[in-house]
Design an enzyme around this catalytic site. Structure first.
Site, PDB file in Angstrom:
ATOM      1  N   HIS A 239      14.750   8.183  -1.254  1.00 29.77           N
ATOM      2  CA  HIS A 239      14.385   8.928  -0.072  1.00 29.77           C
ATOM      3  C   HIS A 239      13.467   7.932   0.889  1.00 29.77           C
ATOM      4  CE1 HIS A 239      15.129  13.235  -1.078  1.00 29.77           C
ATOM      5  NE2 HIS A 239      16.174  12.542  -1.627  1.00 29.77           N
TER       6      HIS A 239
ATOM      7  N   GLU B 282      10.634   8.417   2.433  1.00 26.61           N
ATOM      8  CA  GLU B 282       9.083   8.777   1.881  1.00 26.61           C
ATOM      9  C   GLU B 282       8.761   7.671   0.706  1.00 26.61           C
ATOM     10  OE1 GLU B 282      11.377  10.851   2.620  1.00 26.61           O
ATOM     11  OE2 GLU B 282      10.247  12.929   3.155  1.00 26.61           O
TER      12      GLU B 282
ATOM     13  N   CYS C  61      10.854  16.692   1.146  1.00 26.46           N
ATOM     14  CA  CYS C  61      11.405  17.569  -0.036  1.00 26.46           C
ATOM     15  C   CYS C  61      10.226  17.657  -1.063  1.00 26.46           C
ATOM     16  CB  CYS C  61      12.623  17.077  -0.345  1.00 26.46           C
ATOM     17  SG  CYS C  61      12.282  15.652  -1.766  1.00 26.46           S
TER      18      CYS C  61
ATOM     19  N   CYS D 260       9.458  14.249  -2.852  1.00 24.65           N
ATOM     20  CA  CYS D 260       8.596  13.486  -2.022  1.00 24.65           C
ATOM     21  C   CYS D 260       7.065  14.219  -1.763  1.00 24.65           C
ATOM     22  CB  CYS D 260       9.161  13.351  -0.912  1.00 24.65           C
ATOM     23  SG  CYS D 260      10.729  12.110  -0.728  1.00 24.65           S
TER      24      CYS D 260
END
Length: 151
Positions: free
Chosen positions: A54, A56, A84, A87
């Site tokens: 992801h 992040e 999410c 993260c």
């Protein structure tokens, strides 16, 4: 000087680049305590065949590598979508001081939605949270991306 729009615009650039690669358009930027961008990334889960890639996570990994530390005290993370749960947990472990995000994520969010990671007593560190920064453009990127996939 208000740096919020400038830093979120960089995250939006990363989100647009992710969409161009066929990835879900999410972008992230990490800024050090002096306001300098130390890392930036967009989603790369498909490209890297890595469900943890992801925006992040990639930005945090790069910032930690640059700092030579697993912690980023005083740093800020700008991301176009509410993180999410995975993260959000890494944000906590990295001790990021401030989280700025654009669009909320009612389906998969882990900050204001769903498990609300930072509100759990087991959470080691909770950043200051600022939502809605660039929310309209962030949400529009996501809507357009998924609309094109449905057509």
């Amino acid at each position: 000087m208000n740096r919020f729009p400038a830093h979120m615009s960089i995250a939006l650039e990363e989100a647009r680049a992710a969409a161009a690669r066929g990835e879900v358009p999410v972008g992230a930027v990490i800024v050090d305590p002096s306001g300098q961008v130390v890392s930036r990334a967009g989603n790369r889960t498909r490209e890297l065949a890595d469900p943890s890639a992801h925006a992040e996570m990639l930005a945090i990994r790069a910032a930690c590598a640059a700092a030579g530390s697993e912690r980023l005290p005083g740093h800020a993370l700008y991301v176009t979508l509410e993180p999410c749960p995975m993260c959000a947990t890494v944000i906590s472990f990295a001790r990021i001081a401030r989280l700025y995000y654009g669009a909320s994520d009612p389906k998969s969010g882990g900050v204001a939605q769903g498990p609300r990671i930072f509100s759990h007593p087991q959470c080691h560190h909770s950043p200051e949270i600022y939502d809605g920064i660039g929310a309209s453009e962030s949400a529009a990127l996501l809507r357009n991306f998924f609309a094109q996939r449905r057509d």
